[in-house]
Design a protein around this motif. Sequence first.
Motif, short mmCIF file in Angstrom:
data_model
loop_
_atom_site.label_atom_id
_atom_site.label_comp_id
_atom_site.label_asym_id
_atom_site.label_seq_id
_atom_site.Cartn_x
_atom_site.Cartn_y
_atom_site.Cartn_z
N ARG A 79 4.38 13.20 0.93
CA ARG A 79 3.43 12.18 0.46
C ARG A 79 2.43 11.83 1.54
N VAL A 113 -1.60 12.35 1.25
CA VAL A 113 -2.57 11.26 1.42
C VAL A 113 -3.57 11.61 2.50
N ASP A 129 0.87 -1.18 0.00
CA ASP A 129 0.00 0.00 0.00
C ASP A 129 0.91 1.23 0.00
N ARG A 130 1.04 1.86 -1.16
CA ARG A 130 1.94 2.99 -1.29
C ARG A 130 1.48 4.22 -0.53
N GLU A 131 0.20 4.20 -0.12
CA GLU A 131 -0.33 5.37 0.59
C GLU A 131 -0.58 5.07 2.06
#
Length: 1083
Positions: free
Chosen positions: A186, A190, A157-159
Amino acid sequence: MACVYIPVQNSEEEVRVSLDQLPRDATDILDILKAEQAPLDLWLIIAREYFKQGKVEQFRQILEEGSSPEIDEYYADVRYERIAILNALGAYYSHLGKIETKREKEDYFIKATQYYNKASRIDMHESSTWVGKGQLLLAKGDLDQASSAFKIVLDGDREHVPALLGQACVQFSRGKYLESLELYKRALQVNPQCPAAVRLGIGMCRYKLGQHEKAKQAFKRLDPENVEALVALGILDLQINEAAGIRRGMEKMQRAFEFYPYCATSLNYLANHFFFTGQHFLVEQLTETALAVTNHGPTRAHSYYNLARSYHSKGDFEKAGLYYMASVKEIDKPKEFVLPYYGLAQVQLHLGDLRSSLANYEKVLEVAPENCETLKAVGHIFVQLGQSEKALEYLKKATKFHPRDHEAFIDLGELLISTDAGAALDAFKSARALLKKGHEEIPIDLLNNIGALHFEREEYELAEEAFKEALGDGVWRKLIDTDTKGNRQQPDPIKEALYKPLDASASVEKYRDTQLFSQIEEAGVSVELPWIKIPPLFNLGTLLEHLHRTEMASILYRLILFKYPEYIDAHLRLAAIAKAQNNFHLSIQLVRDALKIDDKCPNALLMLGDLELKNDDWVKAKETFKAANDATNGKDSYATLCLGNWNYFAAVRFDKRNAKLEATHLEKAKELYTKVLVQHSSNLYAANGAGVVLAEKGHYDVAKELLTQVQEAASGSIFVQMPGVWINLAHIHFAQGDFALAIKMYQNCLRRFFYNTDSNVLLYLARTHYEAEQWQDCKRTLLRAIHLAPSNYTLRFDAGVTLQKFSASTLQKTKRTVDEVRATVAELTNAVRLFSQLSAASNLHIHGFDEKKIETHVGYCKHLLEAAKVHLEAAEREDQLNKQRQELARQVTLAEENRRKAEEQKKLQLEKRKQEEELKQMQQQEEHLERMKEQWKHTSASKRKDRTHAEDENGGRSEKRRRKGEKKRKREKKSRYETEEAGDMDDQEEMEMEDEYVNRNYKQTDNTMNDDGDEVDENPQDLLAAAGLEDSDAETDAVENPSAANRKRRAWSESDDDEPTTRHTESSPIRENSAEMQVSDGD
C-alpha cells in the motif's frame, strides 16, 4: 552550491549561509539566527544539514536551542516548525536508545518521550508526532501501543506513508508477515517513489514467508550498489547450502564490503566464511571492525560469537569464554541467538565449571529441546556430577529424538555399562547396526566394548567374534587360525615357528621368549600391531585364558610385548598363567620384568607379594605389601587387603603356632579387613576375610551368614571368581560336623571353578569323607588327587592312612562278609606298598614325613594283614558252608517248583482238551441242525408242490409229476446221505457220538413228522387209500422204493471203504428205517 538566506531584521538585506561550508562551531550560526529572529524553518534546515555532515553535536545544539522556552515564547504563533523541531529531537533520541546499551537506553527513551509529549501539547492531532511516538514505542518493543499510535494516524489518513511503513514494521515484528507485506505494498502504491527501505521491507516479508524467489526479485529491484540488498541476496544464496550458492553469496558479501566496508552484517558473514577456511586472523580483523562500527545488540552478539569461536578453535579457552560471555550479554533472550550459550557451555565444561556449563546447556534446550548434541552433553555433565538417573534420562531422550545418531547410543551404552550390562550391550549393538547401515567404519572401541559385555554375560563365542572383528586381519588372526585348525603338515612359517621343538630350559622360560615373532618376521610375515588394537587383543587373550586355551593366550600376550615391551598388563597376565601352573619361579621373574618398567606399579608389587607368600617367604612378602601400600598412599584397598591376608596367614601357620601371636595377627587382620569395608562396603574380598577371621575365632554362625552373603553377591558376575568363599563355607560346615553339606560345598566348588581338577580341594573333600567314615569315597577322592598331582607325597601318605583305617574298621566288625575281608586284605596290601614306597623315598624330610612314623604304619599294616588272613580263612570256610546250604536249599526248592509246574501243566492240558471237545460237540450239533433244517425245507417244498399238481391236473399227468417228484426226493436223499457220510469222524469215539446224534435226530425227525399230521392227512393219496380208492401205481412205487433204498445203502457202504464194519452194523438199521420213513412219507 546549496545556500540559505537569513533575512536581516528591519532591512531588505539577507545573510547568505553556504550549507557546504557551515562553521564547525554552531554558536556563530545560532547568534545570527537569534539576532535576526530567523524563521524556525531555517533553524531546522541548518540543523538537518549538520546531521547529514555527521556533525551530530551541532545538530543537537541548534535543535535544543530552537526548542528552548525563550524561542517557544517568541514564536508562540508558529506551531508547525516548533513541532517539527521537537519531533526531530524525539527521533534523534529514539535512534540513540535503539543503538545504545541497556544502561543508557532508558535515558534516551525518556528524553525522546519528553520531546514528543511537548510536541503533542502544541497540537495533539499532528500526524508526524504520532508517527514519531509509534517509532519510539516500536524501538522500546511496545508493539501494541506502537500499533495504536500508527492506527490513529491511519484513521485520519489511510494513505499516510510513514504511518503505513510504521504499521508494517509492527506487523513484521509480531510475525504477521503477510499483513506486513500488504502494508508495504500500500505504501508503495501511494508513493511509487518511496525510498529503498520499502522494497527492502517487501523483500524481507517475502523471505519470511518462504517466497525466496520473489524476495530475490524485490531485492534485485533495488540499486545494484545497495548494501542491504546485496547482503540480503547474499544470505539467500548462502542458504542454498551448495558450493555454487555459497560462492555467489560470498561474492555478494564481498561486493557489499567493497561498496561499504562498515556494514556489520556483511563483516560478520565474511568472518564466518573465513572461520571455516581456517583464516583466523581475518576473522579477528573483520569482527573487531564490525564491533567498532555498530551498536546494534544482535549484530554485536554475532560479532562476539565469531571472535569467540575463532579463539575456541585455536584452544584459547580463556579468551573464548570471555567473548562468548560478551556475546551472551548483547542478547536479551536465548531465543534470539542461542549459539553463544552453546559455545560458552562447551568452554565452561572444558574448564571444569560443570554447574555453569549445565545452566547454559539448559538454556539451549529451552530453545531447541530436541538438540541431540546438547542432550548428550547434559548427560555427560550429570554423569560427572554423580547423578546417573538424570544422565540416563537425557541420553535416552537423545536416542529417542535421534534414533539414527550412533554416537547417542554409544554414550548411552557407556553410561549403562556399569549398571545394566544387557541394556548397554543393546545400545552398542544399535550403534554398530547404524554404522553398518550407513556403510561407515565401526570404531574399534565400540567392538571391544561389545566383546567385553558378551564376555561378562558368558557368551564366549559372540565375545570372540566381536574381538576378532575389532582386530581385523593380521598376524594374530593367522596365529589363532593355526591353533584352531591344527593342520601342522602343510608348510607354513607361522606353524613352523609355533611348533618348533624346544629344549628343557627354553620350555621353562617360554613365557618370556618373544623370539617366536622375530622368526615369523624373518620368514616374511608382517607382525604389525597398531596401538589402538592393543585393548581388543589383550581382551581376546583374557578370553582364551578363561577358556583354558592358555598357550594361545600366552602367545597373544607375548605378541603385545614384542611390539610394546613396556605394556605391564601383558607381563602380569603371563605371570598369572605361570602361577596357575605352579611355576612360581617363572611367575616371579615375569613380575620383576614388569617392575623394571615401573618399580612402583601397585598391581605388580601386590602380585609379587602374593607369590612370595605362596613361596613361604613371609618377611619379603610383608615388605612388598607395605611397598605397594606406600605406592598408593594407603588409598589402594587391595594393598590393605593383602596386608590383612598376610596377618591371617601368619596367625594360622602350623610350624609356629603361638596362641598370643595368633590372637594378635587375627585381630590385626580383622582391623585391616574392616578398614577396607569402611572405605568400600561392597568389597567382597574384605568381607570374605572378615568371615574367615570370625570362623577362626569360633563364631561359626556369624561367619557362615557373612560368607553366604558374599557367595550370593559373587555369583552374579563372571568377573568375580571367588572359589575361596565356597571352600571357607565348606570348612565351617566341616568344623560344625555337618559333613554332608561340607561335601556338597566342596563338590560344587570343584565343579564350578576348577572343573574337578584341583588337588587341594580334593584333599579337603577326602578329609571330610575320612571324618564321615566314608572310606571308599575318601580313597577314590585321594586317587583322583594323586592322578592330578603325582609328585605330592602327602596325598600318597593320606591314601595309605585311609586304607589302614578302612581295614581296621572292617576287621572290628562283629559281622563281616568274605568279600569285605578279601577287600581288607587287598587294601592292607596296597597300604603296605604305599608306606614302603614312602619309607624308601630319599626326600622324606622335604615333604614333612617322619621315617619312624612311617615304619610304624608299615608294621601296623602288616600286623593287620596277618590278622586279616586268619579272618579270611575262617570267613572262606563259613562262606563255603553257607554256599553248600544254599545250594541244597536251592535244589529242593527247584524240585518242588518243577513238580508244581508239571501239575499245573497237566491240569491246563486236561482243561484245554475238555474245552476243545465241548467246542467240537457244539460245532457238530450246529452243523447237524443246519443240515436237518435244509432237509426239512426241501421236503416241505416238494409236498406242497405235489398237492397243488394233484388237484389241478388229470391222473396220468399227475402220475408223471408224482414220479418225477419221487425221483427228485430220492436224488435229494442220496445227496443228503453222501453229505452226512463225508462229515463222519475218523476215530471210534467220534463215530459213537455221531450215532448218538443220528438216533437223537431221527427221533426228533420222527416226532416232527408225527406232529405234522395235518400235512399227512391232506395228501391226496392218503385220502384215496382211506376211501378204498388208492392207485395201483402208487402201490407199485411203494414196492419198488424199499429196493431202491436198499440199493442206495449198499452203494453208500461200498463207497465208504475207510469206515469199520461195526459202524455199518450199528448205523445201517437206523439209516434204513430213516429211509423207509421218508419214502412212506413221500407216498
